[in-house]
Design an enzyme around this catalytic site. Structure first.
Site, short mmCIF file in Angstrom:
data_model
loop_
_atom_site.label_atom_id
_atom_site.label_comp_id
_atom_site.label_asym_id
_atom_site.label_seq_id
_atom_site.Cartn_x
_atom_site.Cartn_y
_atom_site.Cartn_z
N ASP A 100 0.87 -1.17 0.00
CA ASP A 100 0.00 0.00 0.00
C ASP A 100 0.92 1.23 0.00
O ASP A 100 2.14 1.12 0.13
CB ASP A 100 -0.96 -0.03 1.20
CG ASP A 100 -2.20 0.84 0.94
OD1 ASP A 100 -2.17 1.64 -0.01
OD2 ASP A 100 -3.19 0.72 1.68
C1 BGC Z 1 -5.13 3.15 0.30
C2 BGC Z 1 -5.33 2.12 -0.77
C3 BGC Z 1 -5.21 2.75 -2.13
C4 BGC Z 1 -3.86 3.44 -2.24
C5 BGC Z 1 -3.60 4.07 -3.58
C6 BGC Z 1 -3.89 3.99 0.10
O1 BGC Z 1 -3.87 5.07 0.95
O2 BGC Z 1 -5.06 2.51 1.56
O3 BGC Z 1 -6.59 1.51 -0.62
O4 BGC Z 1 -5.39 1.79 -3.13
O5 BGC Z 1 -3.79 4.45 -1.24
O6 BGC Z 1 -4.39 5.19 -3.79
#
Ligand code: BGC
Length: 744
Positions: free
Chosen positions: A259
């Protein structure tokens, strides 16, 4: 395909391999290809990017791909990803709302539509479905979740994966799914986003992991790790769960991405400085490093020198590190090969047509009507077109909040407000009044502004807003009042201490009730809220969530009977914010013990009396559904036998109706405490007026297996002979029992 990957691997330098593991955000993107000199362009020139997410246009994706190919000695293309959480340009209801449809075909259809829109913009992978079970309404990301139940969530994981990917992720209009967030992100301590989860391995195996197993079995091509730690180890370093369970036990062979800066954050988790956490993340099975660029910075030296960090308890030889880099790079290239990009780097960039926006709108409207849960109806709904309606409350004309959280490519101009939707349906503009602000507390409003958007507020005092609302209400026959929360209330980093309706909304509904006119309450929200007195004061109550671009149109269809309510809660609504986490699958305790200690019970002294419980699986329709008694083909059976449970369901009402027949079980005697009841199956049927249908559930012993897990490694699934009580009905509470005994 594998030969293509192996051939490339054989020719790649270490730096080129490390470059493939770098996953960057597009930011401003590229517009002019070769001429621009941004940090992203420099990385592309150096062949130091494997994939990019968040591209906002086809032209930009093309410019980035051109630049990447020019910067890559071997011509290895990028792939493009995006957060397509509940639709892309066409924003569908929030995932928690769509889960309330219990309609797996609809989940597949909306996912397929979103995939087609995303693919037409050059995207190859979506960061969805989000399949984090959550039983804690404080956690803001409940909005993105399939709710509280592992079986429903697993079926949704399958349907969404199928919708996104079809049979082939390289097929026209298809994209790779990314199951997230692995794992137990929805069980943070105290409901605070990003917080760690401490839970039994049994709960992990039986509640949080099954949706991932189901998505993997359906062929999901990728998985995203979660930010939190599970049982003391941060997921980005959790080798036993990622390499061990996910790859080892389910056979997952795809790509695991971090993530956002998840690798870097391992340092804050207390796992060591950058080189240590990079080695640990790579070893745990995180193939790509999103945004943090720590793989890029640290891996060259680690591959040269290896690592010995006795304080962190880890050591890797240089050879081991190089082996781990190869493993991750191989997975990235295999993913690209499966996407067809190694054959054609421009596959998907401009060769797929977008589906029609009009068909998207129709689907979004149907999805919205299928997602709004009718919780109460004292006969006031459906309304007649000619009814004089007063439409009151901060969401009556709202468009922006209807999109809900995580609609990064949505546009609120596409939303039809509830007042416009009602006008279009009835031919008359309803009388509207603001009634109360969405957020009555200025400090909370300021807090929400920090999230980058503003909550629209009316500068008048609450008393003035109320006066106006009462005036409009008095001129009407039926009051429709909209209450709830702003889209910024739910979502990432938006946990709430008190998942309840704002006090001002309670006061508004109570004052409107005083007029003596029928009051229809519509809740627009991103999480399950405690409704308190509003549920008592409402003559009809519709939980509409944030329903996307056509959310209000779906609500209007339900209000005026152009559609019939059929949604069922995928979460238990808390009676009071203090009772979360809460679910239908709670475990029994020792008290009250029948006949003894009646005054000692689990519960709260200060929980007000008279609150209405809206349980998991609950929802009303406009019909009159009658359940016959359940019958078993055999009351006693051996493992390996198939037992049928059948019952007749009759639609005694005057309209066609969709019914979701739910089957729960309890296992009164086991080796460990089991949930008091747990769902083992459900079936959705559509019945014409007067129609009866025999609903048949097939039971086999495997459905009653449960894990025993003193540790993750020692986990085993077992099943004991003995008595099972089956409960069948329209929701998790109003069920009829029937007993089955497994003789072996
Ligand atoms: C979130 C994810 C997301 C990623 C990319 C993160 O902050 O937890 O769910 O896919 O950002 O935007």
């Amino acid at each position: 395909m594998q030969r293509q990957v192996d051939r490339l691997m054989a020719e790649m330098t270490l730096a080129e391999k490390i470059g493939q593991l770098n996953l960057l955000a597009a930011g401003e993107g590229l517009t002019t290809g070769a001429k621009q000199d941004t940090p992203l362009a420099q990385r592309l020139d150096a062949g130091a990017v494997g994939a990019i997410f968040g591209t906002k246009s086809l032209a930009s994706a093309r410019a980035m791909q051109d630049r990447a190919l020019a910067g890559s000695r071997l011509g290895i293309p990028l792939f493009f990803a995006e957060d397509v959480i509940h639709g892309h340009r066409t924003v569908f209801p929030l995932p928690v709302a769509l889960a309330c449809s219990w309609d797996l075909d609809l989940v597949e259809e909306t996912s397929a539509f979103a995939a087609a829109e995303a693919a037409s913009e050059g995207l190859h992978q979506v960061y969805a479905p989000m399949i984090d079970i959550s039983r804690d309404a404080r956690w803001g990301r409940v909005a993105e979740s399939p709710g509280e139940d592992p079986l429903l969530a697993s079926r949704i994981a399958v349907a969404a994966t199928r919708g996104f990917q079809g049979r082939d992720i390289a097929g026209a209009g298809r994209v790779a799914a990314c199951l997230k967030h692995f794992v137990a992100y929805g069980a943070p301590d105290s409901g605070r986003d990003y917080d760690n989860a401490s839970l039994s391995w049994e709960d992990l195996l039986s509640i949080y992991l099954p949706p991932f197993a189901a998505g993997v079995a359906e062929g999901a091509a990728s998985v995203m790790a979660s930010f939190n730690a599970v049982n003391k180890l941060a997921m980005h370093a959790h080798a036993p769960l990622i390499e061990g369970w996910l790859r080892g036990r389910t056979g997952f062979g795809g790509l695991v991405v971090s993530d956002y800066t998840g690798v870097k954050e391992l340092t804050a988790h207390g796992l060591g400085p950058a080189p240590v956490v990079v080695a640990r993340a790579l070893h745990a099975g995180i193939d790509m490093d999103m945004v943090g660029e720590d793989y890029l910075a640290e891996l060259p030296a680690l591959a040269r020198d290896g690592l010995s960090a006795p304080d962190a308890g880890v050591a890797f030889s240089a050879d081991e590190i190089r082996g781990l880099i190869d493993r991750a790079c191989h997975r990235v290239l295999s993913f690209k090969a499966a996407l067809g990009l190694l054959d054609d780097p421009f596959r998907g960039i401009g060769d797929t047509e977008a589906p029609s926006r009009l068909s998207g709108r129709k689907l979004a409207r149907r999805a919205a009507a299928r997602s709004a849960v009718l919780l109460k109806n004292d006969g006031v709904l459906p309304l007649d077109d000619a009814t004089g309606v007063a439409l009151i409350g901060p969401f009556a004309r709202d468009r922006r909040n209807m999109l809900g959280t995580w609609a990064v490519s949505g546009n609120s101009d596409d939303v039809v407000s509830l007042s416009d939707a009602v006008a279009a349906l009835t031919g008359r503009m309803p009388d509207t009044a603001w009634g109360a602000n969405i957020v009555a507390d200025s400090w909370l409003e300021r807090r929400l502004n920090v999230h980058g958007t503003t909550v629209e507020a009316d500068p008048r005092t609450e008393a003035d807003l109320l006066l106006e609302a009462l005036e409009v209400a008095r001129r009407s026959e039926v009051i429709v009042v909209t209450v709830g929360e702003a889209k910024e209330h739910a979502g990432e980093s938006s946990s709430s201490l008190s998942p309840a309706l704002p006090e001002a909304h309670h006061r508004l509904v109570a004052a409107l009730k005083e007029t003596g006119k029928p009051v229809v309450v519509i809740v627009f929200a991103g999480r399950p809220l405690a409704l308190g007195s509003v549920a008592e004061n409402a003559d009809a109550l519709l939980y509409a969530w944030h329903g996307g671009i056509s959310g209000p149109e779906g609500v209007a269809d339900l209000l005026f009977g152009a559609a019939s309510p059929s949604a069922r809660l995928c979460v238990t609504l808390p009676l009071h914010p203090g009772e979360v986490p809460v679910s239908h699958a709670e475990e029994p305790t020792g008290r009250p013990f029948p006949g003894v200690f009646q005054k000692f019970r689990t519960g709260w002294l200060d929980l007000p009396d008279g609150l209405t419980r809206f349980p998991f699986g609950f929802g009303l329709g406009y019909g009159d559904m009658r359940y016959g008694p359940p019958r078993l083909s055999a009351a006693r059976a051996h493992a390996g036998d198939k037992v049928l449970l059948s019952l007749t369901v009759e639609n005694a009402g005057p309209r066609e109706a969709v019914e979701t027949v739910q089957l729960y079980a309890s296992d009164p005697v086991a080796r460990i405490t089991r949930p008091a009841r747990f769902m083992i199956d459900f079936k959705q049927i559509t019945l014409s007026p007067g129609e009866s249908r025999e609903v048949v559930f097939e039971l086999d012993a495997g459905q009653f297996a449960y894990p025993l897990a003193p540790s993750l490694d020692a986990a085993e699934w077992l099943r004991d002979p003995g008595q099972i009580i089956l409960h069948v009905g329209p929701n998790s509470r109003d069920t009829q029992p029937v007993e089955l005994t497994w003789l072996s």
